[in-house]
Write a protein that holds these residues in place. Structure first.
Motif, PDB file in Angstrom:
ATOM      1  N   TRP A  72     -36.765  87.476 -47.148  1.00  0.00           N
ATOM      2  CA  TRP A  72     -36.848  88.744 -46.419  1.00  0.00           C
ATOM      3  C   TRP A  72     -36.856  89.920 -47.392  1.00  0.00           C
ATOM      4  N   LYS A  73     -35.957  89.904 -48.397  1.00  0.00           N
ATOM      5  CA  LYS A  73     -35.892  91.001 -49.366  1.00  0.00           C
ATOM      6  C   LYS A  73     -37.201  91.134 -50.141  1.00  0.00           C
ATOM      7  N   VAL A  74     -37.769  90.015 -50.559  1.00  0.00           N
ATOM      8  CA  VAL A  74     -39.028  90.055 -51.306  1.00  0.00           C
ATOM      9  C   VAL A  74     -40.154  90.552 -50.404  1.00  0.00           C
ATOM     10  N   ALA A  75     -40.178  90.119 -49.165  1.00  0.00           N
ATOM     11  CA  ALA A  75     -41.214  90.582 -48.232  1.00  0.00           C
ATOM     12  C   ALA A  75     -41.112  92.088 -48.013  1.00  0.00           C
ATOM     13  N   VAL A  76     -39.902  92.597 -47.880  1.00  0.00           N
ATOM     14  CA  VAL A  76     -39.712  94.041 -47.705  1.00  0.00           C
ATOM     15  C   VAL A  76     -40.160  94.780 -48.961  1.00  0.00           C
ATOM     16  N   MET A  77     -39.846  94.235 -50.144  1.00  0.00           N
ATOM     17  CA  MET A  77     -40.284  94.868 -51.397  1.00  0.00           C
ATOM     18  C   MET A  77     -41.798  94.931 -51.493  1.00  0.00           C
ATOM     19  N   VAL A  78     -42.447  93.860 -51.077  1.00  0.00           N
ATOM     20  CA  VAL A  78     -43.900  93.769 -51.225  1.00  0.00           C
ATOM     21  C   VAL A  78     -44.615  94.753 -50.298  1.00  0.00           C
ATOM     22  N   VAL A  79     -44.128  94.926 -49.099  1.00  0.00           N
ATOM     23  CA  VAL A  79     -44.819  95.795 -48.141  1.00  0.00           C
ATOM     24  C   VAL A  79     -44.377  97.244 -48.236  1.00  0.00           C
ATOM     25  N   SER A  80     -43.350  97.544 -49.004  1.00  0.00           N
ATOM     26  CA  SER A  80     -42.919  98.930 -49.126  1.00  0.00           C
ATOM     27  C   SER A  80     -43.959  99.706 -49.938  1.00  0.00           C
ATOM     28  N   PRO A  81     -44.224 100.945 -49.535  1.00  0.00           N
ATOM     29  CA  PRO A  81     -45.262 101.723 -50.229  1.00  0.00           C
ATOM     30  C   PRO A  81     -44.886 102.057 -51.678  1.00  0.00           C
ATOM     31  N   ARG A  82     -43.616 102.207 -51.956  1.00  0.00           N
ATOM     32  CA  ARG A  82     -43.187 102.539 -53.317  1.00  0.00           C
ATOM     33  C   ARG A  82     -42.267 101.435 -53.823  1.00  0.00           C
ATOM     34  N   MET A  83     -42.814 100.623 -54.702  1.00  0.00           N
ATOM     35  CA  MET A  83     -42.013  99.531 -55.256  1.00  0.00           C
ATOM     36  C   MET A  83     -41.267 100.035 -56.483  1.00  0.00           C
ATOM     37  N   ASP A  84     -39.996 100.299 -56.303  1.00  0.00           N
ATOM     38  CA  ASP A  84     -39.167 100.775 -57.393  1.00  0.00           C
ATOM     39  C   ASP A  84     -38.402  99.581 -57.947  1.00  0.00           C
ATOM     40  N   LEU A  85     -39.117  98.724 -58.672  1.00  0.00           N
ATOM     41  CA  LEU A  85     -38.545  97.494 -59.175  1.00  0.00           C
ATOM     42  C   LEU A  85     -38.265  97.596 -60.668  1.00  0.00           C
ATOM     43  N   LYS A  86     -37.261  96.869 -61.072  1.00  0.00           N
ATOM     44  CA  LYS A  86     -36.933  96.762 -62.493  1.00  0.00           C
ATOM     45  C   LYS A  86     -36.824  95.276 -62.823  1.00  0.00           C
ATOM     46  N   PRO A  87     -37.969  94.596 -62.982  1.00  0.00           N
ATOM     47  CA  PRO A  87     -37.904  93.163 -63.297  1.00  0.00           C
ATOM     48  C   PRO A  87     -37.358  92.949 -64.707  1.00  0.00           C
ATOM     49  N   GLY A  88     -36.738  91.804 -64.882  1.00  0.00           N
ATOM     50  CA  GLY A  88     -36.203  91.506 -66.202  1.00  0.00           C
ATOM     51  C   GLY A  88     -35.535  90.147 -66.250  1.00  0.00           C
ATOM     52  N   ILE A  89     -35.090  89.811 -67.438  1.00  0.00           N
ATOM     53  CA  ILE A  89     -34.397  88.555 -67.670  1.00  0.00           C
ATOM     54  C   ILE A  89     -32.963  88.884 -68.072  1.00  0.00           C
ATOM     55  N   PHE A  90     -32.008  88.174 -67.456  1.00  0.00           N
ATOM     56  CA  PHE A  90     -30.612  88.374 -67.799  1.00  0.00           C
ATOM     57  C   PHE A  90     -29.958  87.030 -68.096  1.00  0.00           C
ATOM     58  N   ALA A  91     -28.865  87.092 -68.828  1.00  0.00           N
ATOM     59  CA  ALA A  91     -28.111  85.888 -69.174  1.00  0.00           C
ATOM     60  C   ALA A  91     -27.010  85.676 -68.152  1.00  0.00           C
ATOM     61  N   PHE A  92     -26.945  84.459 -67.629  1.00  0.00           N
ATOM     62  CA  PHE A  92     -25.896  84.100 -66.676  1.00  0.00           C
ATOM     63  C   PHE A  92     -24.958  83.104 -67.353  1.00  0.00           C
ATOM     64  N   PRO A  93     -23.688  83.472 -67.568  1.00  0.00           N
ATOM     65  CA  PRO A  93     -22.750  82.540 -68.204  1.00  0.00           C
ATOM     66  C   PRO A  93     -22.399  81.410 -67.234  1.00  0.00           C
ATOM     67  N   LEU A  94     -22.588  80.181 -67.676  1.00  0.00           N
ATOM     68  CA  LEU A  94     -22.385  79.020 -66.814  1.00  0.00           C
ATOM     69  C   LEU A  94     -20.930  78.575 -66.793  1.00  0.00           C
ATOM     70  N   THR A  95     -20.450  78.281 -65.602  1.00  0.00           N
ATOM     71  CA  THR A  95     -19.154  77.641 -65.440  1.00  0.00           C
ATOM     72  C   THR A  95     -19.355  76.139 -65.313  1.00  0.00           C
ATOM     73  N   VAL A  96     -20.464  75.746 -64.661  1.00  0.00           N
ATOM     74  CA  VAL A  96     -20.785  74.321 -64.554  1.00  0.00           C
ATOM     75  C   VAL A  96     -21.172  73.823 -65.941  1.00  0.00           C
ATOM     76  N   ASP A  97     -20.819  72.562 -66.239  1.00  0.00           N
ATOM     77  CA  ASP A  97     -21.088  72.067 -67.585  1.00  0.00           C
ATOM     78  C   ASP A  97     -21.781  70.714 -67.616  1.00  0.00           C
ATOM     79  N   ARG A  98     -21.915  70.062 -66.487  1.00  0.00           N
ATOM     80  CA  ARG A  98     -22.602  68.774 -66.440  1.00  0.00           C
ATOM     81  C   ARG A  98     -24.102  68.999 -66.291  1.00  0.00           C
TER      82      ARG A  98
END
Length: 157
Positions: A72-98
């Motif tokens: 739903w969020k992506v669909a709303v972003m796509v159809v909105s007339p002004r896409m104020d997006l900041k795409p990027g890559i971030f680091a997520f520290p993992l708690t899971v280890d297996r």
């Protein structure tokens, strides 16, 4: 429930999937079902089995909820007339280890629209995630940690 009854039910599923009710296929299906049940024999019949099943079901329901919300969020972003997006890559520290847990988390993130698991660090302590909107990275990290990661640890530990 008796192991023989469960093996018979699995055999019926095997016959339905393969589409053949020959004696050889029935016997093979029964032997396969019995072998599988023997492998997981410690989990069957105990309270831990049903508790784990409920937790895995809870993880699946969380995924379906997140899938719908993200779509739903992506669909709303796509159809909105002004896409104020900041795409990027971030680091997520993992708690899971297996390996299984890391792979499951990475796949759940990738299957959710708007995010993509890019890589796991060599020490398996960080997951790199691409997001369509990185305007609030801390909130995204918190959502992953309190959602998918917590449910994975509950279900598989």
């Amino acid at each position: 429930m008796s192991t023989i009854i469960v093996s018979a039910l699995f055999t019926a599923v095997w016959v339905a999937i393969t589409g053949s009710a020959s004696f050889h296929n029935l016997a093979f299906g029964f032997l396969l079902a019995t072998l599988c049940l023997w492998i997981v024999r410690d989990e069957i019949g105990g309270r831990g089995y049903w508790k784990r099943f409920g937790r895995i079901l809870s993880l699946c329901l969380l995924f379906l909820k997140e899938l719908a919300l993200s779509a739903w969020k992506v669909a709303v972003m796509v159809v909105s007339p002004r896409m104020d997006l900041k795409p990027g890559i971030f680091a997520f520290p993992l708690t899971v280890d297996r390996d299984f847990e890391i792979t499951l988390l990475a796949n759940l993130i990738t299957l959710t629209p708007g995010t993509l698991s890019v890589d796991v660090s060599a020490d398996r302590k960080t997951l790199f995630v691409h997001a369509i909107d990185c305007s609030d990275i801390e909130a995204t990290r918190r959502d992953i940690a309190e959602g998918f990661e917590r449910k994975i640890m509950e279900a598989f530990r």
